[in-house]
Design a protein around this motif. Structure first.
Motif, PDB file in Angstrom:
ATOM      1  N   GLN A  79      17.014  11.895 -27.088  1.00  0.00           N
ATOM      2  CA  GLN A  79      15.701  11.319 -27.376  1.00  0.00           C
ATOM      3  C   GLN A  79      15.649  10.621 -28.738  1.00  0.00           C
ATOM      4  O   GLN A  79      14.771   9.807 -28.985  1.00  0.00           O
TER       5      GLN A  79
ATOM      6  N   VAL B 286      11.340   2.605 -26.655  1.00  0.00           N
ATOM      7  CA  VAL B 286      11.971   3.135 -27.862  1.00  0.00           C
ATOM      8  C   VAL B 286      11.307   2.565 -29.105  1.00  0.00           C
ATOM      9  O   VAL B 286      10.964   1.371 -29.154  1.00  0.00           O
TER      10      VAL B 286
ATOM     11  N   SER C 164      12.800   7.801 -28.574  1.00  0.00           N
ATOM     12  CA  SER C 164      12.003   7.576 -27.371  1.00  0.00           C
ATOM     13  C   SER C 164      10.527   7.670 -27.727  1.00  0.00           C
ATOM     14  O   SER C 164      10.124   8.439 -28.605  1.00  0.00           O
TER      15      SER C 164
END
Length: 511
Positions: free
Chosen positions: A247, A266, A488
């Motif tokens: 992540q 992102v 993320s």
């Protein structure tokens, strides 16, 4: 010069094309997300750091950046530094210099280790004495500590041999363990701390898994588990982010920034930091015992072209021996510049008109170093010097580095306290014995800077320190970097401090 730039640029362009094939087009702007918080059983995050974690004993290798990124979430120090490198309470709630050489700290009450044991002054005393006895990389800055006493369960007194204005900054790097295990190396290899996470599993230079400390004395972490997973292959790192295997990525290389920013899910963030990269000469090994040789190697390298081509705006060429974002890291009056013809003259004067052969070591855990080392080797070849790169895995590099079994070494480092003393006094003092360099006059200047509480006087002293080091050329300061993360949009509560020691207790995942 153009040939160097063209060679490097071609390599970067090829990598960028390959990376763009991994993702489609995106917004290129950071998103704040905003979905509902995921259930507790789904609060599991994987982080890809920029640095390997060779070990978890901070008293033996306290300056390993990868290790500190982990340990700062498991163990805690007496004080922590804010974004301006000013000490703030952590395990100590207050402190006072009762005399110029006596620092008394009052511990926070109600603090427990993750095994339920209460923190006491005995733990602090035993831990500090362990750091000192190990005689590792903090030896030079810990040498001023004359004694540590546990006056009562919540009071610690540190006595120094001289006034030391930088001591609180140093204490921010000393993670406190348990007195009962002060001499137990096995315990320190997987320590129990007072922090918001506990160590679950550790594989050196591969991964560290942490779980939430359910008995944490402060506000509990929101993440249920946190995994630090080292991925050195650049393609694999971005793939892990794009497919959800990870992540968060730390320190995205320049040639991947555009690709990451193009991902619609992102957010990319970059800031100023305290990390830099340097080259050390083994000053005790010929031909690097000769300052003319060391200076010639410096003048042979076109750093502005190399750094711009490889790192773009994620890095900048250094004009001092530590990052300018740290106090006292003043610009040198006259740094060596790219001048290969003069470099050849210096080699001839030193008796090496036909050049020489040597090696340079670096850790493969530092992603992207292959291109940097290749550029350096090519530059040295232009002045008739043949350098053999030795790319070593993290554990082997640390062993060879510690044994001084190298001619040159390239690595990242950090002025973690935000003060030049932490880098210059710690690394280049005669007592440090890091790379065969010793200048007693420099030691005296650094001692004066360490003792003084007058900011302007310290800056004047550090100007002399840096200018003296330029003349001695024990090392080549290469470039300082801007820390960044690609995360993320499901990741919330994430901030990047100048040290890059992220506080993961505030982070959580959303839908």
């Amino acid at each position: 010069m153009n040939s160097i730039r063209e060679k490097i640029s071609l390599a970067v362009a090829a990598t960028a094309v390959a990376m763009m094939a991994l993702t489609g087009c995106g917004s290129g702007t950071a998103s704040t997300g905003g979905g509902a918080m995921l259930p507790d059983e789904q609060q599991n995050l994987t982080f890809v750091p920029a640095f390997a974690v060779p070990g978890l004993d901070p008293t033996k290798a306290p300056l390993e950046m990868g290790s500190n990124q982990v340990l700062s979430n498991v163990l805690q120090a007496l004080v922590k530094l804010d974004e301006n490198s000013q000490p703030q309470p952590q395990l100590a709630e207050s402190w006072e210099w009762t005399t110029p050489t006596t620092l008394t700290l009052k511990l926070r009450e109600g603090v427990t280790f993750s095994d339920g044991q209460a923190l006491s002054s005995a733990d602090v005393k035993a831990t500090l004495e362990r750091y000192i006895s190990q005689k590792q990389t903090l030896a030079a800055v810990l040498a001023v500590i004359e004694s540590v006493s546990a006056d009562d369960p919540t009071t610690v007194t540190i006595t120094t041999t001289q006034p030391t204005g930088t001591l609180l900054g140093v204490l921010s790097m000393l993670f406190i363990g348990q007195a009962a295990h002060a001499q137990d190396d096995a315990w320190w290899a997987k320590p129990t701390g007072t922090g918001p996470f506990v160590i679950n599993d550790f594989i050196a230079n591969d991964k560290v898994s942490l779980t939430r400390n359910e008995g944490y004395w402060g506000e509990k972490a929101k993440l249920r588990s946190l995994t630090f997973k080292l991925i050195t292959d650049v393609n694999a790192k971005v793939t892990a982010l794009s497919n959800g295997q990870a992540q968060v990525l730390n320190d995205v290389p320049f040639d991947q920034v555009a690709t990451v920013e193009a991902m619609s899910n992102v957010a990319f963030t970059q800031t100023e930091g305290l990390t830099y990269n340097f080259l050390w000469f083994n000053n005790a090994r010929e031909p690097f015992t000769d300052v003319r040789v060391r200076t010639a190697m410096w003048e042979a390298v076109d750093l502005p072209t190399i750094v711009e081509s490889l790192y773009g705006d994620t890095a900048s060429v250094m004009d001092s021996f530590c990052p300018t974002s740290a106090f006292g890291c003043v610009a040198a009056t006259d740094m060596p510049s790219y001048d290969p013809e003069h470099a050849k003259k210096l080699l001839a004067e030193a008796g090496y008109a036909e050049g020489f052969t040597a090696d340079v070591i670096f850790s493969t855990a530092n992603a992207g170093y292959d291109s940097l080392i290749s550029a350096l080797v090519s530059a040295w070849n232009e002045i008739g010097v043949t350098i053999t790169p030795r790319a070593l895995d993290g554990a082997t590099w640390l062993s060879e580095f510690s044994a001084l079994n190298w001619d040159m070494d390239v690595q990242p480092n950090q002025t973690a306290t935000g003060d030049a003393d932490y880098t210059l006094n710690r690394l280049y003092k005669c007592e440090a014995k890091r790379m065969g360099y010793c200048n007693p006059e420099l030691d005296q200047l650094m001692a004066q800077a360490q003792e003084s509480n007058d900011a302007q006087a310290r800056l004047k002293l550090y100007q002399q320190v840096v200018d003296t080091m330029v003349k001695d050329a024990p090392a080549i300061p290469l470039f300082q970097t801007k820390p960044n993360v690609a995360a993320s949009n499901t990741v919330q509560g994430l901030t990047i401090p100048p040290t890059e020691f992220i506080d993961w207790s505030t982070v959580y995942l959303t839908e």
